[in-house]
Design a protein around this motif. Structure first.
Motif, PDB file in Angstrom:
ATOM      1  N   ILE A  89       0.841  -1.199   0.000  1.00  0.00           N
ATOM      2  CA  ILE A  89       0.000   0.000   0.000  1.00  0.00           C
ATOM      3  C   ILE A  89       0.878   1.252   0.000  1.00  0.00           C
ATOM      4  O   ILE A  89       1.845   1.343   0.748  1.00  0.00           O
ATOM      5  CB  ILE A  89      -0.937   0.000   1.222  1.00  0.00           C
ATOM      6  CG1 ILE A  89      -1.919  -1.172   1.132  1.00  0.00           C
ATOM      7  CG2 ILE A  89      -1.694   1.321   1.322  1.00  0.00           C
ATOM      8  CD1 ILE A  89      -2.741  -1.381   2.386  1.00  0.00           C
ATOM      9  N   GLN A  90       0.507   2.226  -0.822  1.00  0.00           N
ATOM     10  CA  GLN A  90       1.255   3.479  -0.896  1.00  0.00           C
ATOM     11  C   GLN A  90       0.420   4.606  -0.287  1.00  0.00           C
ATOM     12  O   GLN A  90      -0.751   4.784  -0.613  1.00  0.00           O
ATOM     13  CB  GLN A  90       1.584   3.830  -2.345  1.00  0.00           C
ATOM     14  CG  GLN A  90       2.268   5.165  -2.516  1.00  0.00           C
ATOM     15  CD  GLN A  90       3.649   5.210  -1.893  1.00  0.00           C
ATOM     16  OE1 GLN A  90       4.466   4.330  -2.138  1.00  0.00           O
ATOM     17  NE2 GLN A  90       3.912   6.236  -1.086  1.00  0.00           N
ATOM     18  N   ILE A  91       1.048   5.369   0.608  1.00  0.00           N
ATOM     19  CA  ILE A  91       0.392   6.519   1.223  1.00  0.00           C
ATOM     20  C   ILE A  91       0.766   7.772   0.428  1.00  0.00           C
ATOM     21  O   ILE A  91       1.940   8.055   0.195  1.00  0.00           O
ATOM     22  CB  ILE A  91       0.809   6.687   2.695  1.00  0.00           C
ATOM     23  CG1 ILE A  91       0.594   5.382   3.466  1.00  0.00           C
ATOM     24  CG2 ILE A  91       0.041   7.844   3.328  1.00  0.00           C
ATOM     25  CD1 ILE A  91      -0.822   4.865   3.473  1.00  0.00           C
ATOM     26  N   VAL A  92      -0.258   8.531   0.032  1.00  0.00           N
ATOM     27  CA  VAL A  92      -0.088   9.745  -0.766  1.00  0.00           C
ATOM     28  C   VAL A  92      -0.723  10.910  -0.014  1.00  0.00           C
ATOM     29  O   VAL A  92      -1.725  10.743   0.697  1.00  0.00           O
ATOM     30  CB  VAL A  92      -0.749   9.590  -2.152  1.00  0.00           C
ATOM     31  CG1 VAL A  92      -0.589  10.860  -2.981  1.00  0.00           C
ATOM     32  CG2 VAL A  92      -0.179   8.387  -2.891  1.00  0.00           C
ATOM     33  N   THR A  93      -0.156  12.087  -0.170  1.00  0.00           N
ATOM     34  CA  THR A  93      -0.747  13.281   0.420  1.00  0.00           C
ATOM     35  C   THR A  93      -0.430  14.476  -0.481  1.00  0.00           C
ATOM     36  O   THR A  93       0.078  14.302  -1.597  1.00  0.00           O
ATOM     37  CB  THR A  93      -0.224  13.501   1.861  1.00  0.00           C
ATOM     38  OG1 THR A  93      -0.951  14.583   2.459  1.00  0.00           O
ATOM     39  CG2 THR A  93       1.263  13.809   1.881  1.00  0.00           C
ATOM     40  N   ASP A  94      -0.745  15.674  -0.009  1.00  0.00           N
ATOM     41  CA  ASP A  94      -0.380  16.875  -0.754  1.00  0.00           C
ATOM     42  C   ASP A  94       0.549  17.737   0.090  1.00  0.00           C
ATOM     43  O   ASP A  94       0.770  17.475   1.276  1.00  0.00           O
ATOM     44  CB  ASP A  94      -1.627  17.665  -1.198  1.00  0.00           C
ATOM     45  CG  ASP A  94      -2.524  18.041  -0.030  1.00  0.00           C
ATOM     46  OD1 ASP A  94      -2.071  18.805   0.837  1.00  0.00           O
ATOM     47  OD2 ASP A  94      -3.680  17.574   0.013  1.00  0.00           O
ATOM     48  N   SER A  95       1.102  18.770  -0.513  1.00  0.00           N
ATOM     49  CA  SER A  95       2.152  19.546   0.149  1.00  0.00           C
ATOM     50  C   SER A  95       1.652  20.379   1.318  1.00  0.00           C
ATOM     51  O   SER A  95       2.455  20.944   2.066  1.00  0.00           O
ATOM     52  CB  SER A  95       2.849  20.457  -0.870  1.00  0.00           C
ATOM     53  OG  SER A  95       1.929  21.352  -1.476  1.00  0.00           O
ATOM     54  N   ALA A  96       0.349  20.442   1.530  1.00  0.00           N
ATOM     55  CA  ALA A  96      -0.181  21.158   2.692  1.00  0.00           C
ATOM     56  C   ALA A  96       0.007  20.392   3.994  1.00  0.00           C
ATOM     57  O   ALA A  96      -0.283  20.916   5.061  1.00  0.00           O
ATOM     58  CB  ALA A  96      -1.662  21.464   2.492  1.00  0.00           C
ATOM     59  N   CYS A  97       0.507  19.161   3.932  1.00  0.00           N
ATOM     60  CA  CYS A  97       0.595  18.317   5.131  1.00  0.00           C
ATOM     61  C   CYS A  97       1.674  18.773   6.111  1.00  0.00           C
ATOM     62  O   CYS A  97       1.622  18.438   7.299  1.00  0.00           O
ATOM     63  CB  CYS A  97       0.829  16.863   4.749  1.00  0.00           C
ATOM     64  SG  CYS A  97       2.528  16.468   4.280  1.00  0.00           S
ATOM     65  N   ASP A  98       2.697  19.474   5.627  1.00  0.00           N
ATOM     66  CA  ASP A  98       3.741  20.067   6.475  1.00  0.00           C
ATOM     67  C   ASP A  98       4.589  19.070   7.261  1.00  0.00           C
ATOM     68  O   ASP A  98       5.252  19.459   8.228  1.00  0.00           O
ATOM     69  CB  ASP A  98       3.152  21.105   7.436  1.00  0.00           C
ATOM     70  CG  ASP A  98       2.908  22.445   6.750  1.00  0.00           C
ATOM     71  OD1 ASP A  98       3.612  22.742   5.769  1.00  0.00           O
ATOM     72  OD2 ASP A  98       2.009  23.178   7.178  1.00  0.00           O
ATOM     73  N   LEU A  99       4.597  17.813   6.890  1.00  0.00           N
ATOM     74  CA  LEU A  99       5.516  16.880   7.539  1.00  0.00           C
ATOM     75  C   LEU A  99       6.950  17.232   7.156  1.00  0.00           C
ATOM     76  O   LEU A  99       7.227  17.556   5.996  1.00  0.00           O
ATOM     77  CB  LEU A  99       5.218  15.445   7.118  1.00  0.00           C
ATOM     78  CG  LEU A  99       4.010  14.767   7.761  1.00  0.00           C
ATOM     79  CD1 LEU A  99       3.753  13.427   7.087  1.00  0.00           C
ATOM     80  CD2 LEU A  99       4.200  14.591   9.261  1.00  0.00           C
ATOM     81  N   PRO A 100       7.886  17.170   8.087  1.00  0.00           N
ATOM     82  CA  PRO A 100       9.288  17.427   7.746  1.00  0.00           C
ATOM     83  C   PRO A 100       9.785  16.449   6.682  1.00  0.00           C
ATOM     84  O   PRO A 100       9.320  15.304   6.610  1.00  0.00           O
ATOM     85  CB  PRO A 100      10.021  17.220   9.074  1.00  0.00           C
ATOM     86  CG  PRO A 100       8.976  17.426  10.123  1.00  0.00           C
ATOM     87  CD  PRO A 100       7.691  16.927   9.526  1.00  0.00           C
TER      88      PRO A 100
END
Length: 280
Positions: free
Chosen positions: A3-14
């Motif tokens: 499984i691949q986890i995807v997000t967008d750049s608003a997530c602010d994870l380092p």
């Protein structure tokens, strides 16, 4: 790949967290000085916050196209993804989650599930991180989504802003409201919970911090705390001291600087906190 986890750049994870867990980030766009820049790719945080106060025309933000998102999903499938969970900024704030759903509609090779985080910044990021950790534990697709849903209901994000200026520039408040607010030394306080964003107007920055602490007292005990800022590391250090008692012992503490696509709406000098309530 599983499984691949995807997000967008608003997530602010380092960046080190994104790299460690193999999280795929789709950049949102910031439009400034006649250019459309990929958030976190074509412009970094330091450069953005240094330039923002001097810009004569206020930047705007936008989302990637459906085909661009679908292409990213298909690339991950070619690399071996057996399923995709795509977690995005609250649908009440951005069209990104709807575009992701459209992008996923035509994909039949593997299941692609879209999650509305109901959050901003590290409020998204903590869901993304939890999903990545659950994936490593071998959880099934729906089990991971259920974890995100549980976090959504227990996550509160707070941001104490340094000025009304950038909210005014973005059209959130009128010029008369802005002028009166400046005279009264009003500081905006953002509170985000379960997909709903609220603005509170607080007199003085110090009182914004007091208001955050009051709410933390109401929602404690907490399971996790994360901190964020907009080019305000010294102010954040003091805020951490003021709220240290709310950080659960032994929990992973993440600190992030707010990405330009969100920073355009709040400006430099802001600090914030994301609090996850303990299960009751």
């Amino acid at each position: 790949m599983s499984i691949q986890i995807v997000t967008d750049s608003a997530c602010d994870l380092p960046e080190e967290v994104i790299s460690k867990y193999g999280i795929e980030v789709i950049p949102l766009f910031i439009n400034m000085e006649g250019k459309s820049l990929r958030d976190g790719v074509d412009i970094n945080r330091e450069d953005f916050y240094a330039r923002l106060p001097r810009l004569t025309e206020h930047p705007t933000t936008s989302t990637p196209g459906v085909e661009m998102i679908r292409t990213r999903y298909l690339e991950l499938i070619k690399k071996g993804a057996t399923g995709i969970i795509s977690i995005h900024i609250a649908g009440s704030l951005s069209n990104m989650v709807n575009l992701a759903r459209l992008a996923a509609e035509g994909i039949r090779e593997v299941p692609v599930r879209i999650v509305d985080s109901g959050q901003i910044s590290l409020g998204i990021g903590l869901q993304v991180l939890a999903a990545a950790k659950e994936k490593i534990q071998g959880r099934a697709l729906q089990e991971i989504i259920d974890v995100c849903s549980g976090l959504r209901e227990r996550t509160w994000s707070f941001a104490a802003l340094n000025t009304l200026e950038f909210i005014h520039r973005g059209g959130r408040i009128s010029s008369p409201q802005y002028n009166i607010g400046r005279l009264l030394n009003i500081k905006p306080l953002i509170i985000m919970h379960a997909g709903e964003l609220k603005f509170e107007r607080v007199i003085t920055f110090k009182n914004s911090i007091k208001r955050i602490i009051t709410i933390l007292e109401e929602i404690k005990p907490l399971e996790q705390v994360a901190y964020l800022h907009t080019a305000a590391q010294e102010r954040l250090a003091e805020f951490k001291d003021q709220t240290a008692r709310y950080v659960p012992s032994g929990s992973e503490l993440i600190t992030g600087e707010v990405t330009p696509v969100i920073g355009v709406h709040v400006g430099p000098g802001g600090i914030g906190l994301v609090a996850v309530q303990a299960r009751r």
